[in-house]
Design an enzyme around this catalytic site. Structure first.
Site, PDB file in Angstrom:
ATOM      1  N   ASP A 104       0.572  -0.997   0.161  1.00  0.00           N
ATOM      2  CA  ASP A 104      -0.458   0.137  -0.143  1.00  0.00           C
ATOM      3  C   ASP A 104       0.885   1.004  -0.389  1.00  0.00           C
ATOM      4  O   ASP A 104       0.645   2.089  -0.540  1.00  0.00           O
ATOM      5  CB  ASP A 104      -0.898   0.265   1.217  1.00  0.00           C
TER       6      ASP A 104
ATOM      7  N   ARG B 117      -9.031  10.613 -13.762  1.00  0.00           N
ATOM      8  CA  ARG B 117      -8.269  10.888 -11.871  1.00  0.00           C
ATOM      9  C   ARG B 117      -7.974   8.516 -11.673  1.00  0.00           C
ATOM     10  O   ARG B 117      -7.239   8.956 -10.809  1.00  0.00           O
ATOM     11  CB  ARG B 117      -9.528  10.830 -11.539  1.00  0.00           C
ATOM     12  N   LYS B 118      -7.788   7.745 -12.424  1.00  0.00           N
ATOM     13  CA  LYS B 118      -7.405   6.448 -11.834  1.00  0.00           C
ATOM     14  C   LYS B 118      -5.789   6.462 -12.031  1.00  0.00           C
ATOM     15  O   LYS B 118      -5.556   6.613 -13.578  1.00  0.00           O
ATOM     16  CB  LYS B 118      -8.466   5.611 -12.795  1.00  0.00           C
TER      17      LYS B 118
END
Length: 162
Positions: free
Chosen positions: A89, A134-135
């Site tokens: 992450d 936005r990805k």
């Protein structure tokens, strides 16, 4: 990288480890990019949980050397899957930031491949795969030589106004 020869307990401070990068890697100052948000994984550089150092490779992709200490234990003598997911992450999200995209992680899909022995320095590789609106899609893996411990796909969403 080789596994550490001496095991330490979570009650004592583990000895220093070599987190040097490969030839051609340039040290990367991750905290200066995103600030205190790196405190969960990267917050204790000499602690018994994680020790991490960031780099950019010759293709400007983000790389990290990381050591999983005794405080990350899950199965006896091995890193917990949640500890591995936390590292992915942080590194994959940071890879998007380092590529110029201020993001939050929208989805992290981790596939575990092998048990990761504690107190072994491993490499985290990352690559920004695509951007659309936005990805931002980032892929990565935790590995040592030919051994892959985990692979991940990370869908990041850019932060409006940043």
């Amino acid at each position: 990288m080789e596994a550490a020869t001496s095991k330490c307990s979570s009650a004592e401070t583990c000895p220093p480890v070599d987190l040097s990068g490969d030839a051609g890697w340039v040290a990367f100052d991750a905290p200066s990019l995103v600030g205190a948000s790196l405190r969960f994984v990267s917050g204790e550089p000499d602690g018994n949980r994680y020790r991490v150092r960031y780099y950019r490779d010759p293709d400007q992709q983000l790389r990290a050397r990381i050591w999983f200490g005794p405080e990350t234990e899950g199965p006896p003598g091995h890193a917990h899957g949640g500890a591995m997911a936390a590292v992915l992450d942080e590194v994959l999200g940071l890879a998007a930031w380092a590529a110029g995209y201020p993001i939050v992680v929208g989805n992290l899909n981790v596939s575990f491949r092998n048990l990761l022995p504690l107190e072994q320095v491993v490499t985290i590789e990352s690559e920004v795969i695509s951007t659309e609106g936005r990805k931002v899609m980032v892929h990565g893996r935790i590995c040592s030589g030919e051994t892959v411990f985990a692979e991940a796909e990370c869908l990041c969403i850019t932060i409006r106004g940043k």
